[in-house]
Enzyme design. Structure first.
Site, PDB file in Angstrom:
ATOM      1  N   GLN A 107       0.867  -1.183   0.000  1.00 32.14           N
ATOM      2  CA  GLN A 107       0.000   0.000   0.000  1.00 32.14           C
ATOM      3  C   GLN A 107       0.903   1.231   0.000  1.00 32.14           C
ATOM      4  O   GLN A 107       1.689   1.409   0.930  1.00 32.14           O
ATOM      5  CB  GLN A 107      -0.883  -0.008   1.248  1.00 32.14           C
ATOM      6  CG  GLN A 107      -1.861   1.149   1.313  1.00 32.14           C
ATOM      7  CD  GLN A 107      -2.447   1.314   2.702  1.00 32.14           C
ATOM      8  OE1 GLN A 107      -1.881   0.831   3.692  1.00 32.14           O
ATOM      9  NE2 GLN A 107      -3.567   1.983   2.811  1.00 32.14           N
ATOM     10  N   SER A 113       0.919   6.687   2.186  1.00 29.22           N
ATOM     11  CA  SER A 113       1.553   7.727   3.011  1.00 29.22           C
ATOM     12  C   SER A 113       2.740   8.374   2.312  1.00 29.22           C
ATOM     13  O   SER A 113       3.445   7.732   1.535  1.00 29.22           O
ATOM     14  CB  SER A 113       2.044   7.122   4.327  1.00 29.22           C
ATOM     15  OG  SER A 113       0.976   6.506   4.996  1.00 29.22           O
ATOM     16  N   GLU A 137      -9.734  -1.393   6.301  1.00 30.88           N
ATOM     17  CA  GLU A 137      -8.454  -1.467   6.984  1.00 30.88           C
ATOM     18  C   GLU A 137      -8.618  -1.310   8.498  1.00 30.88           C
ATOM     19  O   GLU A 137      -8.031  -2.029   9.275  1.00 30.88           O
ATOM     20  CB  GLU A 137      -7.518  -0.393   6.437  1.00 30.88           C
ATOM     21  CG  GLU A 137      -6.129  -0.498   7.032  1.00 30.88           C
ATOM     22  CD  GLU A 137      -5.128   0.477   6.428  1.00 30.88           C
ATOM     23  OE1 GLU A 137      -5.546   1.555   5.994  1.00 30.88           O
ATOM     24  OE2 GLU A 137      -3.941   0.149   6.418  1.00 30.88           O
ATOM     25  N   GLU A 193      -5.464   8.997  17.560  1.00 34.01           N
ATOM     26  CA  GLU A 193      -5.981  10.352  17.826  1.00 34.01           C
ATOM     27  C   GLU A 193      -7.044  10.702  16.778  1.00 34.01           C
ATOM     28  O   GLU A 193      -8.111  11.240  17.094  1.00 34.01           O
ATOM     29  CB  GLU A 193      -4.854  11.390  17.765  1.00 34.01           C
ATOM     30  CG  GLU A 193      -3.843  11.329  18.920  1.00 34.01           C
ATOM     31  CD  GLU A 193      -2.786  10.238  18.720  1.00 34.01           C
ATOM     32  OE1 GLU A 193      -2.768   9.604  17.651  1.00 34.01           O
ATOM     33  OE2 GLU A 193      -2.000  10.014  19.655  1.00 34.01           O
TER      34      GLU A 193
HETATM   35  C1  LIG Z   1       4.222  -0.156  11.175  1.00 31.39           C
HETATM   36  C2  LIG Z   1       3.601   0.794  10.212  1.00 31.39           C
HETATM   37  C3  LIG Z   1       3.138   0.306   8.998  1.00 31.39           C
HETATM   38  C4  LIG Z   1       2.591   1.192   8.062  1.00 31.39           C
HETATM   39  N1  LIG Z   1       2.218   0.678   6.860  1.00 31.39           N
HETATM   40  C5  LIG Z   1       1.806   1.535   5.895  1.00 31.39           C
HETATM   41  C6  LIG Z   1       1.554   1.046   4.581  1.00 31.39           C
HETATM   42  O1  LIG Z   1       1.688  -0.151   4.293  1.00 31.39           O
HETATM   43  N2  LIG Z   1       1.197   1.931   3.618  1.00 31.39           N
HETATM   44  C7  LIG Z   1       1.035   3.260   3.890  1.00 31.39           C
HETATM   45  O2  LIG Z   1       0.677   4.005   2.971  1.00 31.39           O
HETATM   46  N3  LIG Z   1       1.259   3.767   5.129  1.00 31.39           N
HETATM   47  C8  LIG Z   1       1.649   2.924   6.135  1.00 31.39           C
HETATM   48  N4  LIG Z   1       1.933   3.418   7.397  1.00 31.39           N
HETATM   49  C9  LIG Z   1       1.829   4.876   7.626  1.00 31.39           C
HETATM   50  C10 LIG Z   1       0.700   5.267   8.568  1.00 31.39           C
HETATM   51  O3  LIG Z   1      -0.541   5.153   7.929  1.00 31.39           O
HETATM   52  C11 LIG Z   1       0.997   6.714   9.035  1.00 31.39           C
HETATM   53  O4  LIG Z   1       2.157   6.646   9.848  1.00 31.39           O
HETATM   54  C12 LIG Z   1      -0.146   7.310   9.827  1.00 31.39           C
HETATM   55  O5  LIG Z   1      -1.252   7.576   8.985  1.00 31.39           O
HETATM   56  C13 LIG Z   1       0.257   8.619  10.539  1.00 31.39           C
HETATM   57  O6  LIG Z   1       0.808   9.528   9.641  1.00 31.39           O
HETATM   58  P1  LIG Z   1       2.219  10.230   9.941  1.00 31.39           P
HETATM   59  O7  LIG Z   1       3.201   9.142  10.255  1.00 31.39           O
HETATM   60  O8  LIG Z   1       2.492  11.149   8.802  1.00 31.39           O
HETATM   61  O9  LIG Z   1       2.013  11.055  11.280  1.00 31.39           O
HETATM   62  P2  LIG Z   1       1.359  12.502  11.441  1.00 31.39           P
HETATM   63  O10 LIG Z   1       0.124  12.579  10.614  1.00 31.39           O
HETATM   64  O11 LIG Z   1       2.433  13.511  11.222  1.00 31.39           O
HETATM   65  O12 LIG Z   1       0.929  12.493  12.947  1.00 31.39           O
HETATM   66  C14 LIG Z   1       1.853  12.701  14.039  1.00 31.39           C
HETATM   67  C15 LIG Z   1       1.017  12.769  15.316  1.00 31.39           C
HETATM   68  O13 LIG Z   1       0.133  13.912  15.274  1.00 31.39           O
HETATM   69  C16 LIG Z   1      -1.221  13.490  15.480  1.00 31.39           C
HETATM   70  N5  LIG Z   1      -2.148  14.264  14.662  1.00 31.39           N
HETATM   71  C17 LIG Z   1      -1.976  14.620  13.355  1.00 31.39           C
HETATM   72  N6  LIG Z   1      -3.052  15.325  12.943  1.00 31.39           N
HETATM   73  C18 LIG Z   1      -3.916  15.412  13.999  1.00 31.39           C
HETATM   74  C19 LIG Z   1      -5.222  15.997  14.200  1.00 31.39           C
HETATM   75  N7  LIG Z   1      -5.864  16.636  13.220  1.00 31.39           N
HETATM   76  N8  LIG Z   1      -5.800  15.873  15.422  1.00 31.39           N
HETATM   77  C20 LIG Z   1      -5.180  15.201  16.433  1.00 31.39           C
HETATM   78  N9  LIG Z   1      -3.946  14.629  16.296  1.00 31.39           N
HETATM   79  C21 LIG Z   1      -3.334  14.727  15.110  1.00 31.39           C
HETATM   80  C22 LIG Z   1      -1.233  12.039  15.033  1.00 31.39           C
HETATM   81  O14 LIG Z   1      -2.322  11.340  15.582  1.00 31.39           O
HETATM   82  C23 LIG Z   1       0.117  11.544  15.523  1.00 31.39           C
HETATM   83  O15 LIG Z   1       0.076  11.208  16.882  1.00 31.39           O
HETATM   84  C24 LIG Z   1       2.472   2.570   8.357  1.00 31.39           C
HETATM   85  C25 LIG Z   1       2.919   3.064   9.593  1.00 31.39           C
HETATM   86  C26 LIG Z   1       3.491   2.193  10.501  1.00 31.39           C
HETATM   87  C27 LIG Z   1       3.987   2.773  11.811  1.00 31.39           C
END
Ligand SMILES: Cc1cc2nc3c(=O)[nH]c(=O)nc-3n(C[C@H](O)[C@H](O)[C@H](O)COP(=O)(O)OP(=O)(O)OC[C@H]3O[C@@H](n4cnc5c(N)ncnc54)[C@H](O)[C@@H]3O)c2cc1C
Length: 380
Positions: free
Chosen positions: A125, A128, A244, A362
């Site tokens: 997938q 991100s 998902e 969150e």
């Molecule tokens: C083990 C693992 C596997 C993954 N596998 C995949 C995959 O196969 N394919 C893929 O596409 N992605 C994958 N991901 C990515 C995952 O979907 C993202 O890490 C996730 O959506 C969070 O995005 P970010 O890391 O950019 O964090 P951010 O969006 O930057 O968030 C950082 C923090 O801020 C908080 N936050 C952000 N916005 C808000 C808001 N509006 N209100 C309150 N809190 C907020 C978040 O909750 C979090 O605690 C994976 C991640 C992990 C850790």
């Protein structure tokens, strides 16, 4: 809720149980986060598919068994209780396949689903991006129109198992001038071995190399690999997120089996009294509660109801439950449990990521507050 199953449902469960008893590998496969383990899990997908057990809920013409949600839950209970391996094809089977069944063309379904079921094509997938996780609509990787298709350029990140997968699906900005960030996105599939693609593993705590980021430099994708209409990518992608976060990513069968394993672990540790015993009991109660909640949701769905925002409730529950379960197991194992290469230790590392992947908790809590409880919108 009617939890009485038909004789046909019971026969389906019995057939699954006896097939699994005859086929599940006796020794656990190596971790699917390694090259060797990935290949072993691929072979297991082929074995499942040979008898149409790899994607039971798909229509039979694509290699499934047309199982409804109730039978799928029964299959999952049997699968995990038999100690069967983790599913390397999960992204494809539980995310891409439902999207193709709802929004793809017949040509795409016939071309893509059977090799997916057999593990010949394993999917990653690619949603991100470095600046677009929770705020997915902010994604910047772009798709530019060219003769007969599109050229993809940009960076995707946190892509589970992408280091060894064959193909990926994701959303790309095809119309940068669109009025809203959610508009002008297109849902595309691409080959991870295509010219212009670089896949680079992202280091994990345990050093296993399957998790990766993907760099794209004018990667050609033919028109036949666009899902739905260009510009409709957001709507199509969102129809998959319920899968998902909800039932299909973490079925209760998996937790029931893990809770049983935890009880055996507790017994092997001499059945200690006190707080540890209570945590083991909590794990068993949690797994049963999740099972009943899910059966109730499945019964409601079968009667024409919708799952909708409730999948966010599920997601928060299973991700927090998974951490508590693994921490209890490691505490039972004692100090070295965390460092040994055991199923519990690897599961613990992955459980820690549960509140992050599939949409952070969150964000899920915001959805529950706004859509299920009718509370005012949170601050963005
Ligand atoms: C083990 C693992 C596997 C993954 N596998 C995949 C995959 O196969 N394919 C893929 O596409 N992605 C994958 N991901 C990515 C995952 O979907 C993202 O890490 C996730 O959506 C969070 O995005 P970010 O890391 O950019 O964090 P951010 O969006 O930057 O968030 C950082 C923090 O801020 C908080 N936050 C952000 N916005 C808000 C808001 N509006 N209100 C309150 N809190 C907020 C978040 O909750 C979090 O605690 C994976 C991640 C992990 C850790």
């Amino acid at each position: 809720m009617d939890l009485h199953h038909s004789p046909e449902d019971d026969a389906f469960r019995a057939e699954a149980r006896s097939w699994l008893a005859a086929h599940v590998p006796r020794a656990p496969l190596p971790s699917l986060e390694t090259r060797e383990g990935f290949a072993a899990h691929r072979a297991w997908e082929a074995e499942l598919a040979a008898d149409r057990w790899s994607a039971v809920s798909w229509p039979t013409r694509y290699g499934g068994r047309d199982a409804d949600l109730v039978r799928w839950l029964a299959f999952e209970e049997e699968y995990w209780s038999a100690g069967a391996p983790g599913r390397v094809s999960q992204n494809g089977i539980s995310l891409l396949a439902p999207t193709l069944l709802d929004h793809g063309t017949e040509e795409q379904r016939a071309r893509i689903l059977p090799p997916m079921a057999r593990g010949e094509t394993v999917w990653a997938q690619a949603w991100s991006e470095p600046e677009a996780g929770s705020d997915l609509a902010a994604l910047r990787s772009r798709a530019v129109r060219t003769a007969g298709g599109w050229l993809l350029t940009g960076q995707k990140t946190w892509s589970s198992r992408a280091a060894f997968a064959d193909r990926a699906f994701g959303v790309f900005r095809s119309d940068p001038a669109a009025a809203r960030p959610h508009d002008g996105l297109t849902y595309l599939m691409f080959c991870l071995s295509a010219p212009g693609v670089t896949v680079r593993p992202v280091g994990r705590l345990d050093g296993k190399p399957a998790f990766a980021e993907i760099f794209l430099d004018e990667v050609f994708v033919p028109d036949e690999d666009v899902i739905g209409e260009p510009g409709q990518g957001w709507r199509i992608a969102m129809s998959a997120t319920g899968n998902e976060r909800g039932l299909t990513l973490r079925s209760p069968g998996r937790f029931l089996a893990a809770a049983e394993r935890l009880v055996r672990q507790w017994q092997a540790a001499g059945s200690p009294e006190g707080a540890l015993r209570d945590r083991v009991a909590d794990a068993v109660i949690g797994a049963r509660a999740y099972q009943l909640f899910t059966w109730e949701a499945a019964a409601r769905y079968a009667a024409g109801g919708r799952l909708g925002a409730e999948s966010s409730l599920n997601k928060v529950f299973w991700s927090e439950y998974d951490i508590a379960l693994h921490e209890t197991a490691l505490d039972l194992l004692g100090g070295e449990g965390e460092f040994a290469d055991t199923e519990w230790a690897e599961g613990h590392v992955f459980a820690l990521a549960g509140p992050i992947y599939a949409g952070t908790n969150e964000i899920q809590r915001d959805i529950v507050a706004e859509k299920l409880l009718g509370l005012p919108k949170g601050r963005r």
